[in-house]
Design a protein around this motif. Structure first.
Motif, PDB file in Angstrom:
ATOM      1  N   LEU A 104       0.748  -1.386  -0.143  1.00  0.00           N
ATOM      2  CA  LEU A 104       0.030   0.040  -0.238  1.00  0.00           C
ATOM      3  C   LEU A 104       0.868   1.264  -0.110  1.00  0.00           C
ATOM      4  CD1 LEU A 104      -2.433   1.561   0.237  1.00  0.00           C
ATOM      5  CD2 LEU A 104      -2.495   1.115   2.671  1.00  0.00           C
ATOM      6  N   ILE A 105       1.684   1.217   0.714  1.00  0.00           N
ATOM      7  CA  ILE A 105       2.653   2.405   0.959  1.00  0.00           C
ATOM      8  C   ILE A 105       3.330   2.649  -0.446  1.00  0.00           C
ATOM      9  CG2 ILE A 105       4.802   3.596   2.104  1.00  0.00           C
ATOM     10  CD1 ILE A 105       3.898   1.772   4.779  1.00  0.00           C
ATOM     11  N   ASP A 106       3.969   1.725  -1.140  1.00  0.00           N
ATOM     12  CA  ASP A 106       4.749   1.570  -2.024  1.00  0.00           C
ATOM     13  C   ASP A 106       3.649   2.316  -3.375  1.00  0.00           C
ATOM     14  OD1 ASP A 106       7.031   0.542  -0.967  1.00  0.00           O
ATOM     15  OD2 ASP A 106       6.782  -1.364  -1.890  1.00  0.00           O
ATOM     16  N   ALA A 107       2.490   1.840  -3.288  1.00  0.00           N
ATOM     17  CA  ALA A 107       1.512   2.273  -4.164  1.00  0.00           C
ATOM     18  C   ALA A 107       1.364   3.620  -4.216  1.00  0.00           C
ATOM     19  CB  ALA A 107       0.374   1.262  -4.382  1.00  0.00           C
ATOM     20  N   LEU A 108       1.164   4.075  -2.919  1.00  0.00           N
ATOM     21  CA  LEU A 108       0.552   5.493  -2.581  1.00  0.00           C
ATOM     22  C   LEU A 108       1.897   6.566  -2.969  1.00  0.00           C
ATOM     23  CD1 LEU A 108      -1.573   5.060   0.366  1.00  0.00           C
ATOM     24  CD2 LEU A 108      -2.270   5.600  -2.099  1.00  0.00           C
ATOM     25  N   GLU A 109       3.073   6.018  -2.680  1.00  0.00           N
ATOM     26  CA  GLU A 109       4.204   6.762  -2.991  1.00  0.00           C
ATOM     27  C   GLU A 109       4.761   6.874  -4.334  1.00  0.00           C
ATOM     28  OE1 GLU A 109       7.222   5.272   0.054  1.00  0.00           O
ATOM     29  OE2 GLU A 109       6.193   6.837   1.517  1.00  0.00           O
ATOM     30  N   ARG A 110       4.215   6.032  -5.028  1.00  0.00           N
ATOM     31  CA  ARG A 110       4.555   5.908  -6.453  1.00  0.00           C
ATOM     32  C   ARG A 110       4.272   7.156  -7.194  1.00  0.00           C
ATOM     33  NH1 ARG A 110       2.361   0.752  -8.680  1.00  0.00           N
ATOM     34  NH2 ARG A 110       3.829   0.023  -7.227  1.00  0.00           N
ATOM     35  N   PRO A 111       4.964   7.733  -8.150  1.00  0.00           N
ATOM     36  CA  PRO A 111       4.395   8.818  -8.962  1.00  0.00           C
ATOM     37  C   PRO A 111       3.322   8.554  -9.721  1.00  0.00           C
ATOM     38  CG  PRO A 111       6.724   8.517  -9.212  1.00  0.00           C
ATOM     39  CD  PRO A 111       6.285   7.498  -8.490  1.00  0.00           C
ATOM     40  N   ALA A 112       2.248   9.393  -9.638  1.00  0.00           N
ATOM     41  CA  ALA A 112       0.963   9.250 -10.720  1.00  0.00           C
ATOM     42  C   ALA A 112       1.478   9.264 -11.951  1.00  0.00           C
ATOM     43  CB  ALA A 112      -0.055  10.262 -10.145  1.00  0.00           C
ATOM     44  N   ALA A 113       0.593   8.312 -12.460  1.00  0.00           N
ATOM     45  CA  ALA A 113       0.658   8.267 -14.069  1.00  0.00           C
ATOM     46  C   ALA A 113       0.188   9.556 -14.659  1.00  0.00           C
ATOM     47  CB  ALA A 113      -0.087   7.055 -14.619  1.00  0.00           C
ATOM     48  N   PRO A 114       0.654   9.938 -15.803  1.00  0.00           N
ATOM     49  CA  PRO A 114       0.320  11.198 -16.372  1.00  0.00           C
ATOM     50  C   PRO A 114      -0.960  10.866 -16.677  1.00  0.00           C
ATOM     51  CG  PRO A 114       2.240  10.275 -17.755  1.00  0.00           C
ATOM     52  CD  PRO A 114       1.828   9.270 -16.574  1.00  0.00           C
ATOM     53  N   ASP A 115      -2.049  12.070 -16.584  1.00  0.00           N
ATOM     54  CA  ASP A 115      -3.308  12.333 -16.998  1.00  0.00           C
ATOM     55  C   ASP A 115      -3.536  13.131 -18.270  1.00  0.00           C
ATOM     56  OD1 ASP A 115      -5.998  12.450 -17.104  1.00  0.00           O
ATOM     57  OD2 ASP A 115      -6.163  13.201 -15.068  1.00  0.00           O
TER      58      ASP A 115
END
Length: 129
Positions: A104-115
Protein backbone atom coordinates in the motif's frame (compact mmCIF):
# COMPACT_ATOMS: atom_id res chain seq x y z
CA UNK A 1 -3.57 13.37 -5.07
CA UNK A 2 -6.98 11.74 -4.74
CA UNK A 3 -7.41 8.38 -3.01
CA UNK A 4 -10.63 6.37 -2.74
CA UNK A 5 -11.11 3.89 0.11
CA UNK A 6 -13.86 1.24 0.15
CA UNK A 7 -14.62 -1.06 3.08
CA UNK A 8 -16.39 -4.39 2.93
CA UNK A 9 -19.14 -4.27 5.54
CA UNK A 10 -21.44 -1.45 4.59
CA UNK A 11 -21.90 2.21 5.29
CA UNK A 12 -21.56 1.88 9.08
CA UNK A 13 -18.01 0.54 8.68
CA UNK A 14 -17.15 3.31 6.25
CA UNK A 15 -18.49 5.95 8.64
CA UNK A 16 -16.47 4.38 11.46
CA UNK A 17 -13.31 4.66 9.35
CA UNK A 18 -14.20 8.24 8.39
CA UNK A 19 -14.51 9.16 12.07
CA UNK A 20 -11.23 7.35 12.86
CA UNK A 21 -9.31 9.21 10.15
CA UNK A 22 -10.78 12.56 11.13
CA UNK A 23 -9.54 12.02 14.69
CA UNK A 24 -6.07 10.89 13.56
CA UNK A 25 -3.71 13.91 13.79
CA UNK A 26 -1.56 12.88 10.79
CA UNK A 27 -4.58 12.25 8.55
CA UNK A 28 -6.17 15.54 9.64
CA UNK A 29 -3.01 17.47 8.81
CA UNK A 30 -2.30 15.78 5.50
CA UNK A 31 -5.63 15.02 3.85
CA UNK A 32 -9.18 16.20 3.49
CA UNK A 33 -11.45 13.17 4.07
CA UNK A 34 -15.09 12.92 3.05
CA UNK A 35 -17.73 10.32 2.26
CA UNK A 36 -18.71 10.37 -1.43
CA UNK A 37 -20.37 8.12 -3.99
CA UNK A 38 -17.87 6.14 -6.01
CA UNK A 39 -17.70 6.77 -9.72
CA UNK A 40 -18.75 3.67 -11.67
CA UNK A 41 -16.12 1.88 -13.69
CA UNK A 42 -16.51 2.11 -17.48
CA UNK A 43 -19.41 -0.10 -18.52
CA UNK A 44 -20.54 -0.65 -14.92
CA UNK A 45 -24.24 -0.37 -14.18
CA UNK A 46 -26.19 -0.52 -10.98
CA UNK A 47 -26.13 1.14 -7.60
CA UNK A 48 -23.12 3.25 -6.74
CA UNK A 49 -21.40 2.50 -3.48
CA UNK A 50 -20.06 4.96 -0.98
CA UNK A 51 -16.32 5.41 -0.56
CA UNK A 52 -14.09 7.62 1.50
CA UNK A 53 -12.27 10.10 -0.65
CA UNK A 54 -9.00 11.60 0.54
CA UNK A 55 -7.49 14.61 -1.15
CA UNK A 56 -3.94 14.94 0.05
CA UNK A 57 -1.71 17.92 0.58
CA UNK A 58 2.05 18.39 0.82
CA UNK A 59 2.14 17.11 4.41
CA UNK A 60 0.88 13.71 3.25
CA UNK A 61 2.48 10.59 4.68
CA UNK A 62 1.53 7.32 3.01
CA UNK A 63 3.05 5.38 5.92
CA UNK A 64 0.94 7.26 8.49
CA UNK A 65 -2.19 6.65 6.42
CA UNK A 66 -1.42 2.92 6.06
CA UNK A 67 -0.83 2.65 9.81
CA UNK A 68 -4.12 4.45 10.55
CA UNK A 69 -5.99 2.03 8.26
CA UNK A 70 -4.33 -0.99 9.83
CA UNK A 71 -4.97 0.23 13.37
CA UNK A 72 -8.64 0.96 12.62
CA UNK A 73 -9.05 -2.46 11.05
CA UNK A 74 -7.70 -4.11 14.23
CA UNK A 75 -10.39 -2.36 16.31
CA UNK A 76 -13.22 -3.93 14.31
CA UNK A 77 -14.99 -7.05 15.65
CA UNK A 78 -14.79 -8.66 12.18
CA UNK A 79 -11.91 -8.33 9.76
CA UNK A 80 -12.94 -6.12 6.86
CA UNK A 81 -11.44 -6.00 3.41
CA UNK A 82 -10.23 -2.49 2.62
CA UNK A 83 -9.71 -1.48 -0.99
CA UNK A 84 -7.56 1.59 -1.65
CA UNK A 85 -7.60 3.07 -5.14
CA UNK A 86 -5.48 5.86 -6.55
CA UNK A 87 -6.02 6.39 -10.25
CA UNK A 88 -5.45 3.03 -11.90
CA UNK A 89 -3.64 1.55 -8.86
CA UNK A 90 -5.65 -0.68 -6.51
CA UNK A 91 -4.46 -2.36 -3.31
CA UNK A 92 -6.62 -4.70 -1.25
CA UNK A 93 -5.90 -5.16 2.45
CA UNK A 94 -7.25 -8.51 3.63
CA UNK A 95 -5.06 -9.41 6.57
CA UNK A 96 -3.28 -6.17 7.37
CA UNK A 97 0.12 -7.84 7.61
CA UNK A 98 3.39 -6.00 7.03
CA UNK A 99 3.64 -7.12 3.39
CA UNK A 100 0.20 -5.71 2.55
CA UNK A 101 1.01 -2.43 4.28
CA UNK A 102 4.32 -2.17 2.39
CA UNK A 103 2.46 -2.75 -0.93
CA UNK A 104 0.00 0.00 0.00
CA UNK A 105 2.73 2.46 0.97
CA UNK A 106 4.70 1.70 -2.22
CA UNK A 107 1.59 2.22 -4.38
CA UNK A 108 0.72 5.51 -2.70
CA UNK A 109 4.27 6.85 -2.89
CA UNK A 110 4.68 5.92 -6.55
CA UNK A 111 4.47 8.94 -8.87
CA UNK A 112 1.04 9.25 -10.44
CA UNK A 113 0.67 8.20 -14.05
CA UNK A 114 0.31 11.13 -16.46
CA UNK A 115 -3.30 12.22 -16.96
CA UNK A 116 -3.71 12.96 -20.70
CA UNK A 117 -7.03 14.77 -20.12
CA UNK A 118 -5.53 17.06 -17.44
CA UNK A 119 -2.48 17.72 -19.65
CA UNK A 120 -4.77 18.57 -22.60
CA UNK A 121 -6.74 21.00 -20.39
CA UNK A 122 -3.49 22.69 -19.26
CA UNK A 123 -2.36 23.18 -22.85
CA UNK A 124 -5.76 24.66 -23.76
CA UNK A 125 -5.42 27.07 -20.81
CA UNK A 126 -2.07 28.38 -22.06
CA UNK A 127 0.42 25.71 -21.00
CA UNK A 128 -0.36 25.50 -17.31
CA UNK A 129 0.29 29.10 -16.40
Amino acid sequence: MRIDVAVNGGEAELRSLLDWLRRDPAARRGAQVELVQAEPSPGQMGVLTDVLQLVTENAWSAASFALALSTWRQTRPHARRITVRRGDLTVDLDGGDDEELRRLIDALERPAAPDPERDRDRQADGGGR
